[in-house]
Design a protein around this motif. Structure first.
Motif: not given
Length: 116
Positions: A58, A86, A32
């Motif tokens: 996501e 992430p 990330s």
């Protein structure tokens, strides 16, 4: 041939080149690539999706990045995209961190109000 360019125009070109370098660096990461501040922003907006899953969040982040890159003409493949968004675990952790921060802020406000 060569062309003369003003200092102001050169500065703008250099600033735009720096943005492209940052985008390239962002998508070159193996995990990330969002800063803590950006994760906080994503979390705040994500929490407005009441009942939405972390997996949905996501995918939403991935979709927004993919769409943005498409529209600005920045090529990014799905593998690179998958590495920089992430994870569900990070999203869940950020939600908890935000909730704790909000709770602490509320307690501070209540304490401050009782002191008056």
């Amino acid at each position: 041939g060569a062309a003369v360019i003003g200092k102001k125009d050169l500065t703008k070109l250099n600033q735009k080149a720096e943005i492209v370098k940052k985008l390239d660096s962002f998508f070159s990461s193996n995990q990330s690539a969002f800063s803590p501040q950006a994760l906080r922003i994503l979390t705040m907006f994500g929490l407005s999706n009441m009942g939405g899953s972390d997996e949905g969040m996501e995918m939403l982040i991935a979709g927004v990045l993919k769409a943005l890159c498409h529209d600005i003409g920045f090529k990014v493949d799905s593998t690179k995209l998958g590495k920089v968004i992430p994870s569900r675990r990070t999203i869940a952790r950020q939600e908890k961190n935000l909730m704790v921060d909000c709770l602490l802020h509320a307690v501070q406000e209540m304490t401050k109000d009782q002191i008056k």
